[in-house]
Design a protein around this motif. Structure first.
Motif, PDB file in Angstrom:
ATOM      1  N   PHE A 142       0.628  -1.455   0.247  1.00  0.00           N
ATOM      2  CA  PHE A 142      -0.118   0.036   0.055  1.00  0.00           C
ATOM      3  C   PHE A 142       1.163   1.050   0.192  1.00  0.00           C
ATOM      4  O   PHE A 142       0.695   2.438  -0.784  1.00  0.00           O
ATOM      5  CB  PHE A 142      -0.858  -0.231   1.397  1.00  0.00           C
ATOM      6  CG  PHE A 142      -1.910  -0.869   1.179  1.00  0.00           C
ATOM      7  CD1 PHE A 142      -2.962  -1.107   0.454  1.00  0.00           C
ATOM      8  CD2 PHE A 142      -2.077  -2.322   1.689  1.00  0.00           C
ATOM      9  CE1 PHE A 142      -4.152  -2.218   0.481  1.00  0.00           C
ATOM     10  CE2 PHE A 142      -2.641  -2.546   1.842  1.00  0.00           C
ATOM     11  CZ  PHE A 142      -3.670  -3.346   0.708  1.00  0.00           C
ATOM     12  N   THR A 143       1.963   1.932   0.080  1.00  0.00           N
ATOM     13  CA  THR A 143       2.892   2.173   0.909  1.00  0.00           C
ATOM     14  C   THR A 143       4.241   1.807   1.667  1.00  0.00           C
ATOM     15  O   THR A 143       4.048   1.285   2.256  1.00  0.00           O
ATOM     16  CB  THR A 143       2.065   3.397   1.857  1.00  0.00           C
ATOM     17  OG1 THR A 143       3.181   4.382   1.773  1.00  0.00           O
ATOM     18  CG2 THR A 143       1.724   2.976   2.759  1.00  0.00           C
ATOM     19  N   ASN A 144       5.252   2.029   1.169  1.00  0.00           N
ATOM     20  CA  ASN A 144       6.701   2.315   1.417  1.00  0.00           C
ATOM     21  C   ASN A 144       6.939   3.871   2.072  1.00  0.00           C
ATOM     22  O   ASN A 144       7.836   4.063   2.779  1.00  0.00           O
ATOM     23  CB  ASN A 144       7.632   2.279   0.430  1.00  0.00           C
ATOM     24  CG  ASN A 144       7.672   2.761  -0.683  1.00  0.00           C
ATOM     25  OD1 ASN A 144       6.466   3.556  -1.000  1.00  0.00           O
ATOM     26  ND2 ASN A 144       9.259   3.399  -1.215  1.00  0.00           N
ATOM     27  N   ARG A 145       6.349   4.808   2.429  1.00  0.00           N
ATOM     28  CA  ARG A 145       6.594   5.694   2.548  1.00  0.00           C
ATOM     29  C   ARG A 145       5.748   6.392   3.775  1.00  0.00           C
ATOM     30  O   ARG A 145       4.872   7.615   4.136  1.00  0.00           O
ATOM     31  CB  ARG A 145       5.898   7.095   2.027  1.00  0.00           C
ATOM     32  CG  ARG A 145       7.378   6.710   0.231  1.00  0.00           C
ATOM     33  CD  ARG A 145       6.825   8.249  -0.400  1.00  0.00           C
ATOM     34  NE  ARG A 145       7.506   9.131  -0.211  1.00  0.00           N
ATOM     35  CZ  ARG A 145       7.277  10.467  -0.338  1.00  0.00           C
ATOM     36  NH1 ARG A 145       6.332  10.522  -2.186  1.00  0.00           N
ATOM     37  NH2 ARG A 145       7.826  11.058  -0.338  1.00  0.00           N
ATOM     38  N   TYR A 146       5.330   5.315   4.841  1.00  0.00           N
ATOM     39  CA  TYR A 146       4.494   5.631   6.161  1.00  0.00           C
ATOM     40  C   TYR A 146       5.583   5.256   7.007  1.00  0.00           C
ATOM     41  O   TYR A 146       6.390   4.896   8.036  1.00  0.00           O
ATOM     42  CB  TYR A 146       3.718   5.081   6.585  1.00  0.00           C
ATOM     43  CG  TYR A 146       2.790   4.076   7.755  1.00  0.00           C
ATOM     44  CD1 TYR A 146       1.673   5.403   7.632  1.00  0.00           C
ATOM     45  CD2 TYR A 146       3.258   3.524   8.783  1.00  0.00           C
ATOM     46  CE1 TYR A 146       0.118   5.381   8.604  1.00  0.00           C
ATOM     47  CE2 TYR A 146       2.297   4.237   9.759  1.00  0.00           C
ATOM     48  CZ  TYR A 146       1.183   4.472  10.009  1.00  0.00           C
ATOM     49  OH  TYR A 146       0.142   5.123  10.552  1.00  0.00           O
ATOM     50  N   ARG A 147       5.372   6.618   8.186  1.00  0.00           N
ATOM     51  CA  ARG A 147       6.282   7.436   9.152  1.00  0.00           C
ATOM     52  C   ARG A 147       5.925   6.490  10.483  1.00  0.00           C
ATOM     53  O   ARG A 147       4.844   7.532  11.053  1.00  0.00           O
ATOM     54  CB  ARG A 147       6.713   8.435   9.304  1.00  0.00           C
ATOM     55  CG  ARG A 147       7.276   9.144   8.425  1.00  0.00           C
ATOM     56  CD  ARG A 147       8.035  10.362   7.911  1.00  0.00           C
ATOM     57  NE  ARG A 147       6.398  11.684   7.213  1.00  0.00           N
ATOM     58  CZ  ARG A 147       6.715  12.583   7.361  1.00  0.00           C
ATOM     59  NH1 ARG A 147       7.946  12.841   7.262  1.00  0.00           N
ATOM     60  NH2 ARG A 147       5.691  12.603   6.688  1.00  0.00           N
ATOM     61  N   SER A 148       5.853   5.054  10.936  1.00  0.00           N
ATOM     62  CA  SER A 148       5.103   4.984  12.156  1.00  0.00           C
ATOM     63  C   SER A 148       5.484   5.002  13.670  1.00  0.00           C
ATOM     64  O   SER A 148       7.013   5.136  13.759  1.00  0.00           O
ATOM     65  CB  SER A 148       5.040   3.087  12.343  1.00  0.00           C
ATOM     66  OG  SER A 148       4.570   2.280  12.810  1.00  0.00           O
ATOM     67  N   LEU A 149       4.149   6.056  14.023  1.00  0.00           N
ATOM     68  CA  LEU A 149       4.639   6.120  16.022  1.00  0.00           C
ATOM     69  C   LEU A 149       4.273   4.806  16.743  1.00  0.00           C
ATOM     70  O   LEU A 149       5.217   5.508  18.442  1.00  0.00           O
ATOM     71  CB  LEU A 149       3.704   7.641  16.584  1.00  0.00           C
ATOM     72  CG  LEU A 149       3.633   8.260  14.988  1.00  0.00           C
ATOM     73  CD1 LEU A 149       2.512   9.418  16.068  1.00  0.00           C
ATOM     74  CD2 LEU A 149       5.396   9.071  15.439  1.00  0.00           C
ATOM     75  N   TRP A 150       4.319   3.793  16.058  1.00  0.00           N
ATOM     76  CA  TRP A 150       3.604   2.360  17.193  1.00  0.00           C
ATOM     77  C   TRP A 150       4.787   1.429  16.477  1.00  0.00           C
ATOM     78  O   TRP A 150       5.317   1.281  15.492  1.00  0.00           O
ATOM     79  CB  TRP A 150       2.838   2.551  16.742  1.00  0.00           C
ATOM     80  CG  TRP A 150       1.334   3.689  16.945  1.00  0.00           C
ATOM     81  CD1 TRP A 150       0.735   3.788  18.166  1.00  0.00           C
ATOM     82  CD2 TRP A 150       0.840   4.404  16.427  1.00  0.00           C
ATOM     83  NE1 TRP A 150      -0.402   5.202  18.273  1.00  0.00           N
ATOM     84  CE2 TRP A 150       0.129   5.079  16.771  1.00  0.00           C
ATOM     85  CE3 TRP A 150       1.242   4.990  14.967  1.00  0.00           C
ATOM     86  CZ2 TRP A 150      -0.719   6.490  16.536  1.00  0.00           C
ATOM     87  CZ3 TRP A 150       0.614   5.685  14.260  1.00  0.00           C
ATOM     88  CH2 TRP A 150      -0.541   6.175  15.450  1.00  0.00           C
ATOM     89  N   SER A 151       4.741   0.707  17.849  1.00  0.00           N
ATOM     90  CA  SER A 151       5.711  -0.565  17.713  1.00  0.00           C
ATOM     91  C   SER A 151       4.285  -1.057  18.032  1.00  0.00           C
ATOM     92  O   SER A 151       2.988  -1.243  18.103  1.00  0.00           O
ATOM     93  CB  SER A 151       6.657  -0.834  18.832  1.00  0.00           C
ATOM     94  OG  SER A 151       6.117  -0.548  20.371  1.00  0.00           O
ATOM     95  N   GLY A 152       4.524  -2.549  17.647  1.00  0.00           N
ATOM     96  CA  GLY A 152       3.583  -3.564  17.408  1.00  0.00           C
ATOM     97  C   GLY A 152       2.365  -3.717  15.826  1.00  0.00           C
ATOM     98  O   GLY A 152       1.082  -4.296  16.442  1.00  0.00           O
ATOM     99  N   VAL A 153       3.221  -3.429  15.513  1.00  0.00           N
ATOM    100  CA  VAL A 153       2.454  -3.066  13.586  1.00  0.00           C
ATOM    101  C   VAL A 153       1.758  -4.326  13.381  1.00  0.00           C
ATOM    102  O   VAL A 153       2.398  -5.561  13.382  1.00  0.00           O
ATOM    103  CB  VAL A 153       3.038  -2.285  12.749  1.00  0.00           C
ATOM    104  CG1 VAL A 153       2.350  -2.504  11.333  1.00  0.00           C
ATOM    105  CG2 VAL A 153       3.357  -0.967  12.859  1.00  0.00           C
ATOM    106  N   GLY A 154       1.195  -4.538  12.531  1.00  0.00           N
ATOM    107  CA  GLY A 154      -0.120  -6.230  13.380  1.00  0.00           C
ATOM    108  C   GLY A 154      -0.133  -6.757  13.887  1.00  0.00           C
ATOM    109  O   GLY A 154      -1.065  -7.948  13.135  1.00  0.00           O
TER     110      GLY A 154
END
Length: 937
Positions: free
Chosen positions: A176-188
């Motif tokens: 979907f995107t390779n330019r997402y800046r995540s603020l979280w851990s535990g994605v998925g």
């Protein structure tokens, strides 16, 4: 790798290895299992075979019955034979591949997975059959991309005209995107935890202990910006894994049994919108939605065919299972709130909303039973009768979750304590969803040929849905009608209007609560609600559709046929703006295959949809407007009581005139050259829609294709396609409608209001009219658009003109150089989307800064993509060849939706917060090269 997936892959690989060990030969083995393949092997396999002008199937300039060139057949592989009578052949293609460029681009990696470097098994196939002594056994297997996220494998084996077993497995990636800046851990996973940011934002209080919203938001935004700048881009993607087995068995010469099972698993994450605050939200951000789905499809079918009668009995079950029931995320923003307030003398602290929770897609089941019958009656005008009955049920009974996970200590809703009254399933009118929709389909068709030249057919089809879902939004613990929004930071509730003059003096805002969620008891109170727009029940949409068709064809002369068809389609709907709509359609067609120069096909279709009277608001019984009388007191804003403009039309229910034209001309320009022209035109006209989708919606397409096959050594093709579509939509930005207010309309389109009957002066504009809204005239004054309508003022109208233009070009071909075989394919697609808004800035009260960013100033959205594929095969011997691969891709996109997001991910405006963590699709260019060895055995 999941155990079931490992087992299936090992079965496929073992079968292929076993055949290779026995020196089995195979061709493409296309058609095993599902539609297997990937980017380098569309349609199963891509091996660049040698053409054979001398085979038994070869015929110079051979064409289909419609006149199209078939091209020269592939050279049949040489087969080997075992002592027990198996004939076999096969091939495997393996070697090194590398990809360079913007290989992380989501656009480049959508639906494919190419190696950046290393060993790559591009494809393999095996095929064998044992025909001696009537055995008739066969085995086929194929696969490709082994070990990558777009791999596929399939095995088919059985006995001809007796039984067959198919197994398949494939994977499809979706980045979907390779330019997402995540603020979280535990994605998925089911829980997203903030990295270094305080949940709920930063709360700053004044000296007196009250919250300083401005300072709190400023500090929160500053912290988020710093955190986002420190985060590297990451990828949000999923992989769809599908595997299954099917069995096909002839029980006798007339009876046949088919059964299949497949399982699709989706695992990954994608961008997802989260909102805090009231109905429109006071803060929004993009969180990563966790995806872990399983879908099980089971089918069983019994078939009977004796040449005259045929019968199918089929049952199908589809079970969707979401392995992540709820998604909880820690909230980084300082949430704006509405509806909920602090119990005096406490002060509401928005930082209590430290997390949000979503109940993800529920487990759901689909069941279907279908029976089909057909009878041929050749002795009676070559007639044929078919009938179908299909019954389905869709249901889900998911455990519902509490409206909020927060205790809401020290807070209240409309004067009633919220503490521990909304963080439990006891706050719901029912604990489980109890959603169910049944469908029924009945279809009967009859065809006959009274003469050699004339054929007639007729059909009646009836389909209906029965929605049995029912839910009332009410909290049994408090008796409050309505619901919390966005984990408790907002709400939509129905309670009595406490303004003087609407209800008897002393009416409490909690008067509904004592009725214990009994809607009839609430209505019996006869109290004017505070709002007419709070939804208190779900709307159980359902409909029935009847289609009656009569058609036929007549042969004018040898190779020339005309056809015609008339159809009536009738909808009966529940809980929609129109109870009934009907559409009459006429289709005529002409086919000419009488001449040696080619084939001509032309058709035209006309449709006219009309319906009964249009009710702009048929949903009153599901909203708080149904709980009591209408308001009459001065100062009451009636915006929530008028849910729709009377002249607005929804496009699926509005009157519509439809035209469809199709033309296809296939020219046999030479014995070895085809040229094709085609054109399509679609027009939907909405003759009685002043607002909504209006005027004409048009789509026009024209294309040219060329196919030249002069010899077994040379073949070329090319095509070009052009499409343009336009659409117009229009509506009015609502203003206000307050009982007792005067509304003043000026010549420049501006609108003002107030309690003084004397209009205020406006520089540069004269007064057009003045309107007083009263309890007796507001239905007429505010119900529909007019130059002097307080709510739907025509000067506040806006119109959107949309235009989309696309071009597609492709060229390619093959050439046998003798020492090598060359194939080249090139495609180019480009598109432009244009949005043009027109409006009256004065009427809408827009500032010059806003108008500079809207209207025609919106830039176009553009994209284009080039794909070049080059294959060169060098035969070394009859069984070994080298294949060189080169693939170039380039894509560019300009989408104004993402303009400025990367540089300013947390813009601030009017006290609300919006956090943008996905910067959108990026331009890319990539080169893939490979040197593979093809081994035939």
């Amino acid at each position: 790798m999941k155990p079931w997936r490992k087992t299936l892959v090992l079965c496929v690989t073992a079968a292929a290895a076993q055949m290779i060990a026995a020196q089995v030969r195979a061709d493409s083995a296309a058609g095993v299992g599902e539609n297997l393949g990937n980017a380098l092997n569309p349609g199963g396999l891509r091996t660049i075979p040698e053409r054979d002008p001398d085979s038994l199937d070869a015929w110079p300039d051979e064409r289909t019955p419609t006149g199209k060139l078939l091209g020269w057949p592939d050279k049949l592989p040489e087969t080997s034979r075992t002592q027990d009578g198996w004939e076999y052949h096969g091939q495997v293609e393996i070697g090194g591949m590398a990809t360079g460029g913007n290989t992380d681009s989501a656009w480049f990696r959508r639906y494919k997975d190419l190696p950046t470097s290393g060993l790559y098994l591009n494809n393999f196939s095996v095929q064998a059959e044992q025909l001696e002594k009537g055995k008739g056994y066969f085995l086929e297997a194929l696969g490709g991309g082994i070990g990558y996220r777009d791999q596929y494998e399939g095995v088919s084996f059985g006995r001809y005209n007796d039984w067959k077993v198919d197994l398949f497995y494939n994977e499809t990636p979706h980045v979907f995107t390779n330019r997402y800046r995540s603020l979280w851990s535990g994605v998925g996973s089911s829980h997203l935890r903030l990295n270094g940011l305080p949940p709920g934002g930063v709360g700053i209080r004044n000296a007196d202990g009250t919250m300083n919203a401005t300072a709190s938001q400023t500090a929160t935004v500053a912290g988020m910006r710093s955190a986002i700048e420190a985060v590297e881009d990451s990828e949000l993607s999923l992989v769809r894994e599908t595997g299954g087995v099917s069995i096909d068995k002839y029980l006798s010469s007339k009876w046949r049994l088919i059964a299949s099972y497949s399982r699709e698993h989706r695992d990954g994450s994608r961008p997802f919108g989260a909102v805090f605050g009231g109905g429109g939200g006071g803060g929004s951000l993009e969180i990563p939605e966790s995806i872990d789905y399983d879908t099980h499809d089971i089918l069983a079918m019994l078939r009977y065919d004796d040449g005259t009668n045929s019968f199918n009995l089929q049952t199908n079950v589809s079970l969707f299972r979401n392995n992540i029931d709820t998604l909880t995320f820690e909230n980084p923003i300082y949430a704006s709130t509405n509806t909920i307030s602090a119990t005096a003398p406490n002060v509401l602290d928005p930082t209590i909303f430290t997390s949000g929770r979503y109940d993800l897609y529920p487990d759901n089941d689909f069941y279907n039973v279908k029976a089909e019958y057909a009878r041929s009656m050749p002795e009676w005008y070559h007639s044929r009768l078919t009938a179908t009955v299909s019954l389905s049920r869709m249901k889900q009974n998911d455990d519902l979750i509490p409206p909020t996970a927060h205790a809401l200590s020290g807070l209240e809703i409309n004067g009633v304590s919220a503490e521990n009254n909304w963080n439990t399933t006891s706050a719901l009118s029912r604990r489980r969803a109890g959603a169910e929709i049944d469908t029924r389909l009945f279809d009967v068709a009859f065809s006959m040929r009274p003469t050699d030249k004339l054929g007639l057919d007729t059909k009646i089809r009836y389909y209906e849905t029965d929605n049995k879902t029912d839910y009332v939004a009410c909290n049994p613990l408090t008796g409050q009608l309505g619901r919390l929004l966005n984990d408790g930071s907002g709400g939509a509730f129905a309670f009595p209007n406490t303004a003087a003059g609407n209800n008897p003096a002393g009416t409490l805002g909690s008067a509904y609560d004592a009725m214990g969620c009994n809607l009839n008891a609430v209505r019996a109170l006869g109290l004017v609600p505070s709002s007419g727009a709070s939804n208190i029940r779900n709307v159980p949409y359902e409909y029935s559709k009847t289609n009656i068709e009569l058609g036929g064809e007549y042969r004018l002369a040898r190779g020339q046929t005309i056809s015609g068809r008339i159809e009536r389609e009738q909808y009966e709907r529940e809980h929609r703006e129109r109870d009934s709509t009907w559409e009459d359609m006429l289709r005529i067609g002409y086919l000419n295959r009488a001449y040696q120069w080619g084939t001509l096909r032309a058709s035209a279709e006309f449709g006219r949809r009309r319906g009964d009277s249009y009710n702009p608001d048929p949903y009153e019984s599901f909203y708080s407007v149904s709980l009591g009388p209408e308001p009459t007191a001065d100062g009451t804003n009636l915006f929530s009581w008028i849910h729709a403009m009377r002249s607005f039309r929804k496009f699926d229910l509005s009157d519509r005139d439809r035209l469809a034209l199709d033309l296809r001309l296939d020219l046999i320009a030479r014995h070895d050259l085809d040229i094709g022209f085609s054109g399509q035109y679609r027009q939907n006209r909405f003759p009685n829609s002043d607002f909504g989708r209006k005027d004409d919606q048009r789509v026009g397409t024209a294309s040219l294709d060329v196919n030249w096959q002069p010899s077994a050594k040379l073949g070329l093709y090319g095509y070009y396609s052009y499409q343009r579509s336009t659409m117009t939509q229009s509506s009015i930005q609502p203003n206000g409608c307050v009982i007792g207010n005067y509304y003043y309309f000026y010549s420049d389109g501006a609108v003002a209001s107030g309690s003084d009957p004397v209009a205020p002066a406006r520089s540069g504009a004269s007064l057009v009219d003045t309107v007083l809204v009263t309890s007796g005239n507001w239905h007429n004054q505010c119900g529909d658009h007019a130059q002097t309508s307080p709510l739907w003022t025509e000067s506040r109208k806006w119109t959107l003109d949309y235009e989309d233009t696309n071009h597609a070009l492709g060229i390619g071909g093959r050439y046998d150089l003798g020492f090598a075989r060359l194939e080249l394919d090139y495609s180019y697609v480009t598109g432009t989307s244009t949005l043009d808004y027109s409006y009256n800035a004065n009427g809408l009260g827009l500032s010059s800064a806003v108008t500079e960013l809207a209207g025609s100033g919106m830039p176009d959205s553009d994209y284009d993509q080039h794909i070049l594929s080059l294959d060169l095969v060098f035969p070394i011997s009859k069984s070994v060849a080298l294949r060189a691969i080169y693939r170039y891709e380039q894509g560019s996109i300009d989408d104004w939706h993402y303009a400025g997001v990367s540089d300013n991910p947390v813009p601030t405006d009017s006290g609300s917060q919006a956090v943008y963590l996905d910067s959108g699709t990026q331009d890319y260019h990539d080169n893939s090269v490979g040197l593979l060895v093809q081994v035939n055995f």
